[in-house]
Enzyme design. Sequence first.
Site, PDB file in Angstrom:
ATOM      1  N   CYS A   1       6.626 -19.737   8.400  1.00  0.00           N
ATOM      2  CA  CYS A   1       5.011 -19.656   8.185  1.00  0.00           C
ATOM      3  C   CYS A   1       4.580 -18.783   9.219  1.00  0.00           C
ATOM      4  O   CYS A   1       4.698 -18.833  10.393  1.00  0.00           O
ATOM      5  CB  CYS A   1       4.316 -21.077   8.231  1.00  0.00           C
ATOM      6  SG  CYS A   1       2.587 -20.952   7.872  1.00  0.00           S
TER       7      CYS A   1
ATOM      8  N   CYS B   1     -13.446 -21.574   7.417  1.00  0.00           N
ATOM      9  CA  CYS B   1     -13.293 -23.035   6.884  1.00  0.00           C
ATOM     10  C   CYS B   1     -13.250 -23.978   7.895  1.00  0.00           C
ATOM     11  O   CYS B   1     -12.869 -24.097   8.903  1.00  0.00           O
ATOM     12  CB  CYS B   1     -12.068 -22.966   6.105  1.00  0.00           C
ATOM     13  SG  CYS B   1     -11.451 -21.639   4.978  1.00  0.00           S
TER      14      CYS B   1
ATOM     15  N   CYS C   1     -10.447 -25.895   9.758  1.00  0.00           N
ATOM     16  CA  CYS C   1      -9.291 -25.094  10.140  1.00  0.00           C
ATOM     17  C   CYS C   1      -9.314 -24.620  11.377  1.00  0.00           C
ATOM     18  O   CYS C   1     -10.359 -24.163  12.086  1.00  0.00           O
ATOM     19  CB  CYS C   1      -9.197 -23.874   9.152  1.00  0.00           C
ATOM     20  SG  CYS C   1      -7.683 -22.751   9.684  1.00  0.00           S
TER      21      CYS C   1
END
Length: 342
Positions: free
Chosen positions: A106, A117, A120
């Site tokens: 990732c 967001c 996050c």
Amino acid sequence: MNKIDIKSMTIEELEELLISFKQPKFRAKQIFDWLHVKKVLIFAEMSNLPKSLIEVLDESCTITNLSIKRKLVSQIDETTKYLFELPDSEFVESVVMKYKHGNSICISTQVGCKMGCAFCASTKAGFVRNLTPSEILEQIYAAGKDIGERISNVVLMGIGEPLDNYDNVIRFLNLLSNENGHNLSLRHVSLSTCGVVDKIYELARLKLGLTLSISLHAPNDQIRSQTMPINNRFNMDELLKACKEYANTTSRRISFEYALIRGVNDSEACANELASKLKGMLCHVNLIPVNEIKETDFKKTYPKNVVNFQQWLVKKGINTTIRRTLGADISAACGQLRRDNL
């Protein structure tokens, strides 16, 4: 003089560069091989190039190199989390996950994130800059070199919004899949977006073959706008219309990421509303218990309710999985390590 970022260049651009150096074009593929197959970090190691060319390259170009600032290895499942230091002393994170089918990484596409967001960690320290194609690539190369194994799957779901760095990400994908380089099929790449609708249409037209993953996290505009500011720019109807177009154009299934937040989006009513929105689309839903961070009061859904939510969706005909949690003992969710280093 700013040096040329040679690892971000295509073979065709390398050919033009060599012509400007009064060198033969065939050297371009040799240099590309050194950068993207052998993955050298200094020009002096390019042993089949003449010394005069190495001197010119050293003077005018730079090879992007990321150094490992911190490395955490899970004692549970060998998940490895990296904090990479960039050439300008900024930081990004990458996570390598080991599966039976190979190693998946990732990676990040920006330093920080401007999407805001609410749940996050990546966005809490603010946006700094876009990553270059070579900086995105080098996360894969550096991690692969560190573990001594090939990275066979790539997920653009780390720090940053990939479609907010669209041009650099597309160049990265083209370099990554080039048959003369790392040669990774884009069918082994997943790109995650919070919903930058205009870029989803552009991506669909390219028909790259990658998997599009949508950070949805809500069944309606009211809940989504509370947690994801992008929804005020592109609402759910616009987003889902773009997703249908992507699926129809590419024949690739859309993956909808849904972080379950206790008391916010985890009720049976939310599941039923979500199912009605996705009915008939080539897609599946990936359920994720939200990562709790100190800046918010959001709490993970109870484990039993994660299973219930999956069953409610499956009952309505929506293919649904629960994401396996990896690296729980090293806070493997992206954004936390960089934030702690600031």
